[in-house]
Write an enzyme that holds these catalytic residues in place. Structure first.
Site, mmCIF file in Angstrom:
data_model
loop_
_atom_site.group_PDB
_atom_site.id
_atom_site.type_symbol
_atom_site.label_atom_id
_atom_site.label_comp_id
_atom_site.label_asym_id
_atom_site.label_seq_id
_atom_site.Cartn_x
_atom_site.Cartn_y
_atom_site.Cartn_z
ATOM 1 C CG HIS A 1 5.833 -15.262 62.031
ATOM 2 N ND1 HIS A 1 4.782 -15.073 61.167
ATOM 3 C CD2 HIS A 1 6.463 -14.064 62.112
ATOM 4 C CE1 HIS A 1 4.755 -13.813 60.760
ATOM 5 N NE2 HIS A 1 5.773 -13.176 61.317
ATOM 6 C CB THR A 2 6.679 -22.173 63.317
ATOM 7 O OG1 THR A 2 6.463 -22.612 61.974
ATOM 8 C CG2 THR A 2 5.348 -21.849 63.955
ATOM 9 N NE ARG A 38 9.987 -10.357 60.315
ATOM 10 C CZ ARG A 38 10.566 -9.271 60.808
ATOM 11 N NH1 ARG A 38 11.879 -9.105 60.648
ATOM 12 N NH2 ARG A 38 9.865 -8.364 61.448
ATOM 13 C CB VAL A 55 5.829 -2.301 51.453
ATOM 14 C CG1 VAL A 55 5.906 -0.781 51.387
ATOM 15 C CG2 VAL A 55 5.923 -2.762 52.904
ATOM 16 C CG ASP A 80 8.879 -2.953 44.726
ATOM 17 O OD1 ASP A 80 9.310 -3.387 45.815
ATOM 18 O OD2 ASP A 80 8.187 -1.928 44.637
ATOM 19 C CG HIS A 111 8.796 -7.524 56.349
ATOM 20 N ND1 HIS A 111 8.914 -6.625 57.395
ATOM 21 C CD2 HIS A 111 8.205 -8.622 56.876
ATOM 22 C CE1 HIS A 111 8.422 -7.167 58.498
ATOM 23 N NE2 HIS A 111 7.992 -8.389 58.215
ATOM 24 C CG ASP A 112 10.403 -6.594 48.164
ATOM 25 O OD1 ASP A 112 10.347 -5.348 48.110
ATOM 26 O OD2 ASP A 112 10.636 -7.302 47.169
ATOM 27 C CG ASN A 132 10.975 -3.519 57.480
ATOM 28 O OD1 ASN A 132 10.391 -4.561 57.758
ATOM 29 N ND2 ASN A 132 10.670 -2.805 56.409
#
Length: 264
Positions: free
Chosen positions: A222-223, A61, A69, A102, A65-66, A123
């Site tokens: 997500h599982t 994750r 964005v 990044d 999430h990196d 986050n």
């Protein structure tokens, strides 16, 4: 298997959508400068996942999430990277908008300079695994200081986490550069919210050049982990299209009020 293929393609699409990035990434980037980088990363990840299986999902994750964005970085025309970056994205005044992986998600807030992604609503009190990444970075630095980027560590750790949890493997092309900036606002704007409608999710993924198949595959990822009750309570008690038995099992651990931090 089809879902796994689409899931893995996310990283390829997000990282290599532009020629400038494709030219700079290679499976052999560290072969001469840090030949043991991958094995050092893998060792820490395997130990972390063995200690807590959920950490594998958390590291995966972190990478997602990196990558999802955009952040901006000041680059001067004299910088050797200027023309490579200019080919892959748009130049705004003296700043270049970097897309994708990044390591901006790792940056802490700096008063007056950076209001970063860590504390953004998607986050804050949610992302985990920063301590494991710190351990990986410290161990890699002992082997080859100043060579391996944090962005590459996140990418390789995500792959190794999936493998450690019994999933498939894939080649990770490396050679990313770390960002020196991060954006709270772009994290809020770009990252999907847990209560997003399907039309909103489709649009957000489309903005990242990802298809509905990618959306389904990445949602399925997500599982691997667990979620706090507070993150899905609204959907649990308002959506009518949840399997009844599954809904009942979730309600047992996530009541209409209270127990916000229960993990299910």
């Amino acid at each position: 298997m089809a879902n796994y293929s689409s899931f893995l393609s996310f990283f390829v699409v997000l990282l290599c959508a532009c020629n400038g990035v494709t030219a700079s990434l290679s499976k052999t980037h560290y072969h001469s400068t840090c030949p043991h980088a991958f094995s050092v990363i893998k060792k820490v990840v395997v130990e972390a996942v063995k200690k807590e299986a959920r950490m594998g999902a958390s590291l995966l994750r972190l990478h997602f999430h990196d990558c999802f964005v955009n952040a901006s970085l000041p680059v001067e025309p004299s910088d050797p990277s200027f023309f490579v970056l200019a080919r892959k994205t748009s130049i705004l005044a003296a700043r270049v908008v970097l897309q994708g992986c990044d390591a901006s998600v790792l940056l802490d807030d700096v008063a007056g300079k950076i209001k970063g992604e860590k504390t953004s609503p998607p986050n804050n009190m949610s992302l985990r695994g920063f301590d494991v990444v710190d351990t990986i970075k410290a161990n890699v630095e002992k082997v080859c200081p100043g060579v391996v980027s944090c962005a590459d560590i996140l990418a390789v750790a995500a792959r190794d986490s999936v493998v450690a949890l019994g999933g498939p493997t894939w080649d990770v092309r490396v050679g990313r550069r770390d960002s020196t900036n991060a954006s709270y606002d772009l994290a809020v704007a770009n990252l999907p919210a847990p209560n997003s409608s399907i039309s909103t999710l489709i649009e957000q993924f489309r903005n990242q050049k990802l298809t509905r198949v990618d959306l389904v595959a990445l949602s399925g990822a997500h599982t691997l982990g667990l979620a706090r009750c507070v993150r899905f309570r609204q959907r649990l008690y308002n959506d009518a299209d949840i399997d009844p038995s599954f809904k009942e099992s979730l309600e047992a651990g996530c009541p209409l009020s209270g127990n916000d931090n229960n993990l299910l």
